[in-house]
Write a protein that holds these residues in place. Structure first.
Motif, PDB file in Angstrom:
ATOM      1  N   ASP A  48       6.461 -32.241   7.129  1.00  0.00           N
ATOM      2  CA  ASP A  48       6.612 -30.937   7.310  1.00  0.00           C
ATOM      3  C   ASP A  48       6.276 -30.257   8.531  1.00  0.00           C
ATOM      4  O   ASP A  48       6.946 -29.485   9.007  1.00  0.00           O
ATOM      5  CB  ASP A  48       6.291 -30.313   5.819  1.00  0.00           C
ATOM      6  N   ALA A  49       5.019 -30.250   8.474  1.00  0.00           N
ATOM      7  CA  ALA A  49       4.350 -29.569   9.579  1.00  0.00           C
ATOM      8  C   ALA A  49       4.709 -29.900  10.833  1.00  0.00           C
ATOM      9  O   ALA A  49       4.925 -29.282  11.842  1.00  0.00           O
ATOM     10  CB  ALA A  49       2.663 -29.550   9.432  1.00  0.00           C
ATOM     11  N   THR A  50       4.739 -31.549  11.016  1.00  0.00           N
ATOM     12  CA  THR A  50       5.348 -32.034  12.230  1.00  0.00           C
ATOM     13  C   THR A  50       6.753 -31.482  12.732  1.00  0.00           C
ATOM     14  O   THR A  50       6.833 -31.005  13.930  1.00  0.00           O
ATOM     15  CB  THR A  50       5.292 -33.633  12.152  1.00  0.00           C
ATOM     16  N   GLN A  51       7.700 -31.495  11.922  1.00  0.00           N
ATOM     17  CA  GLN A  51       8.795 -30.849  12.193  1.00  0.00           C
ATOM     18  C   GLN A  51       8.867 -29.400  12.554  1.00  0.00           C
ATOM     19  O   GLN A  51       9.616 -29.186  13.420  1.00  0.00           O
ATOM     20  CB  GLN A  51       9.913 -31.207  10.771  1.00  0.00           C
ATOM     21  N   HIS A  52       8.134 -28.832  11.885  1.00  0.00           N
ATOM     22  CA  HIS A  52       8.080 -27.183  12.102  1.00  0.00           C
ATOM     23  C   HIS A  52       7.355 -27.144  13.428  1.00  0.00           C
ATOM     24  O   HIS A  52       7.947 -26.345  14.322  1.00  0.00           O
ATOM     25  CB  HIS A  52       6.940 -26.865  10.879  1.00  0.00           C
ATOM     26  N   LEU A  53       6.389 -27.853  13.910  1.00  0.00           N
ATOM     27  CA  LEU A  53       5.886 -27.731  15.093  1.00  0.00           C
ATOM     28  C   LEU A  53       6.835 -28.122  16.244  1.00  0.00           C
ATOM     29  O   LEU A  53       7.061 -27.694  17.226  1.00  0.00           O
ATOM     30  CB  LEU A  53       4.691 -28.513  15.201  1.00  0.00           C
ATOM     31  N   LEU A  54       7.451 -29.452  16.094  1.00  0.00           N
ATOM     32  CA  LEU A  54       8.542 -29.655  17.003  1.00  0.00           C
ATOM     33  C   LEU A  54       9.515 -28.584  17.518  1.00  0.00           C
ATOM     34  O   LEU A  54       9.724 -28.413  18.346  1.00  0.00           O
ATOM     35  CB  LEU A  54       9.028 -30.954  16.539  1.00  0.00           C
ATOM     36  N   SER A  55      10.232 -28.093  16.076  1.00  0.00           N
ATOM     37  CA  SER A  55      11.161 -27.340  16.283  1.00  0.00           C
ATOM     38  C   SER A  55      10.847 -26.022  17.046  1.00  0.00           C
ATOM     39  O   SER A  55      11.156 -25.415  17.873  1.00  0.00           O
ATOM     40  CB  SER A  55      12.197 -26.945  15.167  1.00  0.00           C
ATOM     41  N   ILE A 260      -4.733 -32.437   8.932  1.00  0.00           N
ATOM     42  CA  ILE A 260      -4.444 -32.153   7.678  1.00  0.00           C
ATOM     43  C   ILE A 260      -4.258 -30.683   7.580  1.00  0.00           C
ATOM     44  O   ILE A 260      -3.829 -30.014   6.642  1.00  0.00           O
ATOM     45  CB  ILE A 260      -5.410 -33.148   6.739  1.00  0.00           C
ATOM     46  N   ILE A 261      -5.162 -29.749   8.263  1.00  0.00           N
ATOM     47  CA  ILE A 261      -5.157 -28.581   8.315  1.00  0.00           C
ATOM     48  C   ILE A 261      -3.824 -27.887   8.433  1.00  0.00           C
ATOM     49  O   ILE A 261      -3.365 -26.992   7.774  1.00  0.00           O
ATOM     50  CB  ILE A 261      -6.151 -27.969   9.410  1.00  0.00           C
ATOM     51  N   ALA A 262      -3.087 -28.624   9.526  1.00  0.00           N
ATOM     52  CA  ALA A 262      -1.478 -28.070   9.529  1.00  0.00           C
ATOM     53  C   ALA A 262      -0.708 -28.350   8.405  1.00  0.00           C
ATOM     54  O   ALA A 262       0.144 -27.427   8.094  1.00  0.00           O
ATOM     55  CB  ALA A 262      -1.098 -28.876  10.770  1.00  0.00           C
ATOM     56  N   ALA A 263      -0.983 -29.573   7.763  1.00  0.00           N
ATOM     57  CA  ALA A 263      -0.234 -29.841   6.638  1.00  0.00           C
ATOM     58  C   ALA A 263      -0.388 -28.944   5.674  1.00  0.00           C
ATOM     59  O   ALA A 263       0.396 -28.440   4.799  1.00  0.00           O
ATOM     60  CB  ALA A 263      -0.463 -31.179   6.068  1.00  0.00           C
ATOM     61  N   ILE A 264      -1.732 -28.366   5.400  1.00  0.00           N
ATOM     62  CA  ILE A 264      -2.264 -27.323   4.352  1.00  0.00           C
ATOM     63  C   ILE A 264      -1.278 -26.108   4.678  1.00  0.00           C
ATOM     64  O   ILE A 264      -0.726 -25.369   3.894  1.00  0.00           O
ATOM     65  CB  ILE A 264      -3.687 -27.231   4.088  1.00  0.00           C
ATOM     66  N   ALA A 265      -1.543 -25.862   6.017  1.00  0.00           N
ATOM     67  CA  ALA A 265      -0.861 -24.595   6.529  1.00  0.00           C
ATOM     68  C   ALA A 265       0.496 -24.368   6.241  1.00  0.00           C
ATOM     69  O   ALA A 265       1.067 -23.355   5.620  1.00  0.00           O
ATOM     70  CB  ALA A 265      -1.276 -24.326   7.898  1.00  0.00           C
ATOM     71  N   LYS A 266       1.000 -25.440   6.257  1.00  0.00           N
ATOM     72  CA  LYS A 266       2.692 -25.568   6.207  1.00  0.00           C
ATOM     73  C   LYS A 266       3.196 -25.770   4.773  1.00  0.00           C
ATOM     74  O   LYS A 266       3.855 -24.628   4.388  1.00  0.00           O
ATOM     75  CB  LYS A 266       3.231 -26.943   6.694  1.00  0.00           C
ATOM     76  N   GLN A 267       2.320 -26.480   3.885  1.00  0.00           N
ATOM     77  CA  GLN A 267       2.671 -26.582   2.470  1.00  0.00           C
ATOM     78  C   GLN A 267       1.973 -25.788   1.384  1.00  0.00           C
ATOM     79  O   GLN A 267       2.716 -25.226   0.423  1.00  0.00           O
ATOM     80  CB  GLN A 267       2.672 -27.992   2.092  1.00  0.00           C
ATOM     81  N   ARG A 268       0.950 -25.555   1.538  1.00  0.00           N
ATOM     82  CA  ARG A 268       0.187 -24.714   0.679  1.00  0.00           C
ATOM     83  C   ARG A 268      -0.789 -23.646   1.253  1.00  0.00           C
ATOM     84  O   ARG A 268      -2.110 -24.251   1.513  1.00  0.00           O
ATOM     85  CB  ARG A 268      -0.647 -25.656  -0.374  1.00  0.00           C
ATOM     86  N   PRO A 269      -0.625 -22.784   1.845  1.00  0.00           N
ATOM     87  CA  PRO A 269      -1.475 -21.786   2.700  1.00  0.00           C
ATOM     88  C   PRO A 269      -2.521 -21.294   2.178  1.00  0.00           C
ATOM     89  O   PRO A 269      -2.667 -19.903   2.087  1.00  0.00           O
ATOM     90  CB  PRO A 269      -0.706 -21.116   3.582  1.00  0.00           C
ATOM     91  N   ILE A 270      -3.299 -21.695   1.652  1.00  0.00           N
ATOM     92  CA  ILE A 270      -4.679 -21.519   0.831  1.00  0.00           C
ATOM     93  C   ILE A 270      -5.791 -21.325   1.884  1.00  0.00           C
ATOM     94  O   ILE A 270      -5.994 -22.106   2.716  1.00  0.00           O
ATOM     95  CB  ILE A 270      -5.097 -21.998  -0.236  1.00  0.00           C
ATOM     96  N   PRO A 271      -6.379 -20.064   1.907  1.00  0.00           N
ATOM     97  CA  PRO A 271      -7.468 -19.695   2.801  1.00  0.00           C
ATOM     98  C   PRO A 271      -8.396 -21.025   3.069  1.00  0.00           C
ATOM     99  O   PRO A 271      -8.828 -21.346   1.990  1.00  0.00           O
ATOM    100  CB  PRO A 271      -8.108 -18.332   2.455  1.00  0.00           C
TER     101      PRO A 271
END
Ligand code: GDP
Length: 298
Positions: A48-55, A260-271
Motif C-alpha cells: 500500500d505505502a509503496t504504491q502510494h509513494l510511487l504514484s 514499516i513506519i511508512a506502512a503504518i502511516a498508510k494503513q493505521r496512522p496512529i501517532p
C-alpha cells in the motif's frame, strides 16, 4: 538526530545503497520506477505505502517536469515526509494529573525496556512517575520492576499474584492520593490471537476507567521494528481491541525494516510517540518525521 541516524544505519544501508543506484543520473523511465518499487518493498514499506509513494512521486515528477534520476531523490524525500508526518504527534502528559498511560505489546517487543526509558524520560522533565506492575504472569518481571523502581526513584505498585486490572486500579488510586504526575500501567505480553488475553487487557482498560473516568489518557502499543509487516497486523489487532492512541517502535537500530513506519502511516496512522534506537536507558527518542527521512537519505 545523530543518534537516530546511527540507529537507522541498517535500514539506510539497505535502502540507501539501492537508492543511490537509482538516483545515479540516468533518465527517469518505467525501468527506474520498477526498481524504485522493489527497493521500497525490500525496506518493508508494504504494498500500500509503496504504491502510494510511487504514484505520488510520479505526480511530482510530471508536475515539476523532472527528467533525470538524480532529481528523483528530492521527490521521494518529499513524498515520504508527507506520508509519515501525520505520525509525528509528541505525547503531551500535561493534560491530566495523574496522566494514565497504559502499555501493551507482544512478548519480547521491548515493553519492559521501553517503560524504564519512559519513566526516565518523564523524570527528566521533572515529573513524578508511578509504575503499575501489571504483568502478573511473570513473578520475575514484577520483582525486576520493583527493584528497578527502588533504584531509580520510581514508585511501583505490585501485588503477589492478583490480576493486572486490580493492580492498575490500585495504582491509579495511589497516584491520585500521592499527587503523582504520570502513571504507567504495564501489562503482560500477549499475542492478538490469544483471545482470552485480549479480553483481559480490555478489562484492564475498563477498570482503569472505573478508577478515573477520564482515563486511560494514552493506550500505547510497543512494537518491534524487526517484525516488519507483522508489526502492522499487531497495530490493527490491538487498535481494534483497545483503541490505540500511540505507538513505540523499538529496535530501529537493529533492523533493515525501518520502512514499516511508512506502512503504518498508510494503513493505521496512529501517532508514533517514540522510537527505540538502542538498549540503554536514554535510547528512546520522540519521533520526528524529518529526522527520520534525513537519516535515511543523507
Ligand atoms: P518485553 O518482553 O516486551 O518486556 O521485552 P524487553 O523489554 O524485555 O526487551 C526484549 C529485548 O529487546 C531486550 O534484550 C532489550 O534490551 C531489547 N530492546 C528493547 N528495546 C530496544 C531497542 O530500542 N533497541 C535494541 N537494540 N534493543 C532493544
Amino acid at each position: 538526530a545523530e543518534r537516530l541516524k546511527a540507529g537507522l544505519a541498517k535500514t539506510r544501508d539497505r535502502l540507501g545503497k539501492s537508492l543511490a543506484g537509482l538516483f545515479g543520473g540516468g533518465q527517469i523511465d518505467e525501468d527506474l520506477y520498477e526498481e524504485l518499487e522493489s527497493v521500497l518493498l525490500t525496506a518493508d514499506m508494504g504494498i500500500d505505502a509503496t504504491q502510494h509513494l510511487l504514484s505520488d512521486v510520479r505526480n511530482r515528477v510530471s508536475l515539476a517536469g523532472l527528467k533525470n534520476g538524480s532529481e528523483l531523490k528530492g521527490a521521494l524525500q518529499s513524498s515520504l515526509t508527507d506520508l509519515i508526518s501525520p505520525l509525528q504527534k509528541p505525547l503531551d502528559v500535561s493534560t491530566h494529573k495523574p496522566f494514565i498511560l497504559m502499555v501493551a505489546g507482544v512478548n519480547g517487543a521491548g515493553k519492559t525496556t521501553s517503560i524504564g526509558k519512559l519513566a526516565k524520560y518523564f523524570q527528566g522533565q521533572g515529573l513524578s512517575v508511578l509504575l503499575a506492575a501489571g504483568d502478573t504472569f511473570r513473578a520475575a518481571a514484577r520483582e525486576q520492576l520493583v527493584v528497578w523502581g527502588e533504584r531509580n526513584g520510581v514508585q511501583v505498585i505490585a501485588q503477589d499474584g492478583g490480576d493486572s486490572a486490580a493492580v492498575a486500579f490500585d495504582a491509579v488510586n495511589a497516584a491520585k492520593a500521592r499527587g503523582i504526575d504520570v502513571v504507567i500501567v504495564d501489562t503482560a505480553g500477549r499475542l492478538p490471537t490469544q483471545l482470552h488475553l485480549m479480553e483481559e487487557i480490555k478489562k484492564v482498560k475498563r477498570v482503569v476507567q472505573k478508577a478515573d473516568p477520564t482515563g486511560p489518557h494514552e493506550i500505547m502499543l510497543v512494537l518491534d521494528a524487526n517484525n516488519g509487516q507483522n508489526a502492522l497486523s499487531q497495530v490493527k489487532s490491538f487498535d481494534d481491541a483497545l483503541g490505540l492512541t500511540g505507538l513505540i517502535l523499538t529496535k530501529l537500530d537493529g533492523t533493515a525494516k525501518g520502512g514499516i513506519i511508512a506502512a503504518i502511516a498508510k494503513q493505521r496512522p496512529i501517532p508514533l510517540r517514540f522510537v527505540g534506537v538502542g538498549e540503554s536507558i536514554d535510547d528512546l527518542r520522540p519521533f520526528i518525521a524529518k529526522d527520520y527521512v534525513d537519516a535515511l537519505f543523507d
